[in-house]
Motif scaffolding. Structure first.
Motif, PDB file in Angstrom:
ATOM      1  N   GLN A 175       0.421  -4.300  -6.828  1.00  0.00           N
ATOM      2  CA  GLN A 175      -0.207  -5.010  -5.696  1.00  0.00           C
ATOM      3  C   GLN A 175      -1.526  -4.353  -5.299  1.00  0.00           C
ATOM      4  OE1 GLN A 175       3.523  -5.489  -3.228  1.00  0.00           O
ATOM      5  NE2 GLN A 175       1.978  -6.093  -1.753  1.00  0.00           N
ATOM      6  N   LEU A 209       3.310   3.820  -6.874  1.00  0.00           N
ATOM      7  CA  LEU A 209       2.694   3.460  -5.592  1.00  0.00           C
ATOM      8  C   LEU A 209       1.505   4.403  -5.376  1.00  0.00           C
ATOM      9  CD1 LEU A 209       3.617   1.706  -2.945  1.00  0.00           C
ATOM     10  CD2 LEU A 209       3.992   3.964  -1.980  1.00  0.00           C
ATOM     11  N   TRP A 268       6.289   5.269   5.513  1.00  0.00           N
ATOM     12  CA  TRP A 268       4.869   5.122   5.828  1.00  0.00           C
ATOM     13  C   TRP A 268       4.642   4.316   7.097  1.00  0.00           C
ATOM     14  CZ3 TRP A 268       6.370   2.231   1.307  1.00  0.00           C
ATOM     15  CH2 TRP A 268       6.116   0.861   1.369  1.00  0.00           C
ATOM     16  N   HIS A 274      -1.974   1.282   1.099  1.00  0.00           N
ATOM     17  CA  HIS A 274      -1.200   1.604  -0.103  1.00  0.00           C
ATOM     18  C   HIS A 274      -1.188   0.398  -1.039  1.00  0.00           C
ATOM     19  CE1 HIS A 274       1.595  -0.513   2.527  1.00  0.00           C
ATOM     20  NE2 HIS A 274       2.264  -0.864   1.442  1.00  0.00           N
ATOM     21  N   GLY A 275      -0.766   0.617  -2.258  1.00  0.00           N
ATOM     22  CA  GLY A 275      -0.679  -0.485  -3.223  1.00  0.00           C
ATOM     23  C   GLY A 275       0.009  -0.001  -4.480  1.00  0.00           C
ATOM     24  N   GLY A 276       0.005  -0.824  -5.515  1.00  0.00           N
ATOM     25  CA  GLY A 276       0.682  -0.453  -6.766  1.00  0.00           C
ATOM     26  C   GLY A 276      -0.332  -0.265  -7.881  1.00  0.00           C
ATOM     27  N   HIS A 292      11.483  -2.540   5.668  1.00  0.00           N
ATOM     28  CA  HIS A 292      10.571  -2.517   6.822  1.00  0.00           C
ATOM     29  C   HIS A 292      11.380  -2.466   8.110  1.00  0.00           C
ATOM     30  CE1 HIS A 292       7.679  -3.899   3.795  1.00  0.00           C
ATOM     31  NE2 HIS A 292       6.779  -3.341   4.579  1.00  0.00           N
TER      32      HIS A 292
HETATM   33  O1  LIG Z   1       6.125  -0.465  -4.297  1.00  0.00           O
HETATM   34  C1  LIG Z   1       5.032  -0.971  -4.429  1.00  0.00           C
HETATM   35  O2  LIG Z   1       4.393  -0.908  -5.481  1.00  0.00           O
HETATM   36  C2  LIG Z   1       4.375  -1.705  -3.289  1.00  0.00           C
HETATM   37  C3  LIG Z   1       5.276  -1.955  -2.155  1.00  0.00           C
HETATM   38  C4  LIG Z   1       4.503  -2.469  -0.992  1.00  0.00           C
HETATM   39  O3  LIG Z   1       3.315  -2.377  -0.943  1.00  0.00           O
HETATM   40  C5  LIG Z   1       5.141  -3.091   0.143  1.00  0.00           C
HETATM   41  O4  LIG Z   1       6.333  -3.440   0.053  1.00  0.00           O
HETATM   42  O5  LIG Z   1       4.456  -3.247   1.184  1.00  0.00           O
END
Ligand SMILES: O=C(O)CCC(=O)C(=O)O
Length: 340
Positions: A175, A209, A268, A274-276, A292
């Motif tokens: 992501q 991540l 977090w 953040h991203g993948g 979440h």
């Molecule tokens: O684990 C990931 O690569 C991304 C997870 C993420 O960005 C999310 O769930 O907000």
């Protein structure tokens, strides 16, 4: 358009929501305010003494960096029970209405599908998120409401914790860089945090991540209609990702990749960027479980039923609501009952 939606639109026209530039100050978590009194807080927080980590140290780290890593807090038995539940779901997917999100071009029009309608080779491939499996899986609930995780969250919100949603990944998400709060919006938007639970050791090249240390303090992106992404936004997620990367680079924030082990957890902040990473080796899985959370003030009705009092499942002083739309599956995957 239904009468209810027409009424909602008319209401919005008459009383437009204020355009926010930042989280409202009045209900910001204490730890996000200027000079939070960490030692004073920990002294009067009864759970602090029972935790397998130094809460004061973690709270200071959180305030400065926007995340913490809790090492080796979850048992292999509980993780293995959850993975076995996921495997069973995949094998018997034709029996279930559980949703999955598919971020592949051929599913662009309908990215959220019932798992029963998706071929197994797609479910087991990249760009898949299994949604809200904690509703069906007892092990999923125990992971989500694990004592070491929810105690830390209770400390940052200084309130009872309510889990909002979960995503299960078999592969890295790939992501774009983002923050969660424009997309996941509780009634109190700053009462939001996430946990990334490693279901296996993360290997380099698996689409780790990434995150920018301290990025929770970056000036909030303006979507053209304030800080949340919705149908009225004039900017898109790619604009958002570009803004965040540029702003983090400009501020000299370090970009790290997450190489944690099975049983470790990253927690977090709502605003941590953040991203993948891209998956460099397609043979490598990166099994992870993302939950979440909000507080009891921030999330008091299930988003699928804003009227009725939710059915609550409670563990370790935190709640998660039963999904009012999928009641027949609730806790039907029972492997987690006997493990902790
Ligand atoms: O684990 C990931 O690569 C991304 C997870 C993420 O960005 C999310 O769930 O907000």
């Amino acid at each position: 358009m239904s009468i209810v939606n027409k009424a909602k639109q008319a209401y919005k026209k008459l009383f437009p929501a204020p355009i926010l530039k930042d989280f409202p100050a009045e209900n910001l978590p204490w730890i996000d305010k200027k000079n939070p009194d960490v030692d004073g807080f920990v002294k009067q927080f009864p759970k602090a003494a029972q935790l397998p980590y130094d809460l004061a140290e973690k709270l200071r780290f959180w305030n400065q960096n926007g995340y913490v890593i809790l090492e080796q807090i979850i048992s292999d038995e509980l993780i293995d029970a959850y993975l076995a539940d996921v495997q069973e779901l995949i094998e018997k997917h034709k029996e279930y209405d559980i949703n999955i999100r598919i971020d592949r071009p051929e599913y662009r029009k309908h990215p959220v599908m019932k798992i029963r309608d998706v071929p197994r080779e797609i479910i087991e491939g990249q760009y898949i998120k299994i949604m809200e499996f904690h509703n069906a899986s007892v092990a999923g609930k125990k992971l989500m409401l694990h004592k070491a995780i929810v105690s830390f969250l209770e400390a940052i919100f200084n309130q009872k914790v309510v889990a909002m949603q979960s995503l299960t990944f078999l592969y890295g998400s790939q992501q774009e860089t983002h923050q969660d709060f424009p997309y996941v919006v509780p009634q109190v938007p700053s009462h939001l945090a996430a946990a990334w639970i490693a279901l296996e050791d993360v290997k380099p090249g698996s689409g780790e991540l990434h995150y920018y240390v301290g990025s929770h303090k970056v000036k909030k992106f303006d979507w053209g209609n304030g800080i949340f992404f919705n149908g009225e936004s004039t900017k898109n997620p790619t604009d958002f990702g570009k803004y965040l990367s540029a702003e983090c680079e400009r501020m000299g924030l370090e970009r790290r990749t997450l190489l944690i082990k099975k049983g470790d957890v990253l927690i977090w902040h709502a605003a941590l960027a953040h991203g993948g990473e891209p998956i460099l080796d397609p043979e490598l899985t990166r099994k992870s479980y993302v939950c979440h959370y909000s507080s009891e003030l921030g999330y008091y009705r299930h988003r699928h039923d804003l009227v009725n009092e939710p059915v609550r499942h409670s563990m370790n002083g935190a709640d998660v609501f039963a999904d009012p739309t999928l009641t027949s599956y609730e806790n039907s995957f029972k492997r987690g009952e006997k493990v902790n």
